[in-house]
Design an enzyme around this catalytic site. Structure first.
Site, mmCIF file in Angstrom:
data_model
loop_
_atom_site.group_PDB
_atom_site.id
_atom_site.type_symbol
_atom_site.label_atom_id
_atom_site.label_comp_id
_atom_site.label_asym_id
_atom_site.label_seq_id
_atom_site.Cartn_x
_atom_site.Cartn_y
_atom_site.Cartn_z
ATOM 1 C CE1 TYR A 61 -2.973 -3.088 0.360
ATOM 2 C CE2 TYR A 61 -3.350 -2.546 2.655
ATOM 3 C CZ TYR A 61 -3.583 -3.365 1.570
ATOM 4 O OH TYR A 61 -4.431 -4.439 1.689
ATOM 5 C CG HIS A 127 -0.906 -8.662 -0.007
ATOM 6 N ND1 HIS A 127 -0.494 -7.362 0.000
ATOM 7 C CD2 HIS A 127 -2.243 -8.613 -0.226
ATOM 8 C CE1 HIS A 127 -1.532 -6.552 -0.202
ATOM 9 N NE2 HIS A 127 -2.588 -7.305 -0.354
ATOM 10 N N GLY A 211 -16.806 0.481 -2.338
ATOM 11 C CA GLY A 211 -17.507 1.749 -2.234
ATOM 12 C C GLY A 211 -18.868 1.765 -2.889
ATOM 13 C CB SER A 215 -24.222 7.520 1.559
ATOM 14 O OG SER A 215 -22.960 8.044 1.930
#
Length: 338
Positions: A61, A127, A211, A215
């Site tokens: 990351y 990973h 995602g 909202s």
């Protein structure tokens, strides 16, 4: 299917943590333009203040930047969290490289310890499985890290039930981290049952469907260059409109249940089994608090069942990755060719 118990605590190996942790990838990597270091640190400090005790990062990351971020934030607070990181996939000359050779894993671990400013990583994952290296060799090297006191418990990420069993025979595996959400059901093809049988925690990453089940779902045509969702078929023009129609139905189910769509999606994941945990990521303090509030909600079982009927491996449109990416992942496939 039961409602999520309030403030559910679950086990990962020798550790007990809330059922929700925090995935830290999008603070440095993969989703659009990362936030400023100040904003990322504020989000993490707020998470600690809100009771988050499970933070998940990786050498990949930000090509080390995310581990450095956590190292700064956790200075003076290290004993408050279960700190998880990952090896076996790193950035080399600007490219993502999968390398499970023992010497590489040992080198990655030493660099991670320095970036994280700690003597020990609580949970260290492989990973990705390197197809050139038997998992027994990779896990054997990681077991040496445990013996040396550099790591407390081992995990695997994005592997199949068969690979989990092979690794577990070398050294006890505390956690398996695979993608799991309403629209990604691959664990139900084997690893959900295998982890239950072996006493391994199943840690769901991307429980909010990248995602999509929030909202503010992403607008695929506005995603910046470098956002990994640009290459994911479910966000492509051929599939996204149909998936949005399913999302609209889910939003209605959430309203009827008295919760947000994100809370419904997280509650569904946590309801799958007592050994399932989730590590949603966010850059928003408001969304962080919204997600954590699910631990104090009892979402009706009828709503969870309805959500699972609306969005699942049969109804979702498009595979989770393109074919080239899927070819390099060891998990069982599920749904439309994915």
């Amino acid at each position: 299917m039961n409602a999520v118990p309030a403030a559910a605590a679950r086990r990962i190996g020798p550790f007990e943590v809330p059922a929700l942790g925090l995935g830290c990838m999008n603070l440095s990597h993969a989703y659009g333009v990362p936030p400023t270091p100040q904003a990322a640190e504020h989000l993490l400090r707020t998470a600690l203040d809100e009771g988050v005790t499970h933070l998940d990062t990786a050498a990949l990351y930000g090509f080390g930047a995310n581990e450095e971020l956590l190292g700064r934030v956790l200075a003076g607070h290290r004993d408050r969290v279960l700190l998880a990181s990952k090896c076996g996939m790193t950035g080399v000359d600007g490219r993502r490289v999968v390398d499970g050779r023992p010497e590489t894993l040992r080198r990655t671990a030493d660099r991670a310890l320095a970036r994280l400013r700690t003597d020990t990583i609580d949970l260290y994952y492989l990973h990705r499985l390197d197809p050139r290296v038997p998992v027994e060799e990779s896990v054997g090297a990681m077991a040496d890290l445990v013996a040396a006191g550099k790591v407390r418990a081992l995990g695997l990420s994005e592997v199949s039930a068969a690979t989990l069993r092979r690794a577990h025979a070398v050294h006890p595996i505390a956690a398996l981290q695979n993608e799991y959400s309403l629209w990604t059901r691959n664990p139900e093809e084997g690893t959900l049952a295998a982890t239950r049988e072996l006493g391994v925690a199943l840690v769901a990453f991307s429980p909010l469907a990248r995602g999509f089940l929030t909202s503010a779902p992403p607008a695929p045509d506005r995603l910046p260059a470098g956002d990994i969702r640009r290459a994911m078929p479910r966000f492509g023009a051929d599939h996204y409109p149909a998936n949005l129609a399913l999302r609209h139905r889910l939003a209605g189910t959430a309203r009827d249940a008295g919760c947000t769509l994100a809370q419904l999606a997280l509650a569904w994941v946590l309801s799958r089994a007592p050994h399932v945990l989730a590590v949603p990521g966010t850059r928003s303090v408001a969304h962080l608090k919204e997600n954590l509030a699910v631990l104090d909600l009892a979402v009706p079982a009828e709503a969870l069942e309805a959500a699972g009927a609306v969005l699942n491996a049969t109804t979702v449109h498009g595979p989770r990755y393109d074919e080239a990416t899927l070819a390099g992942i060891d998990t069982e496939r599920c749904g439309p060719a994915g």
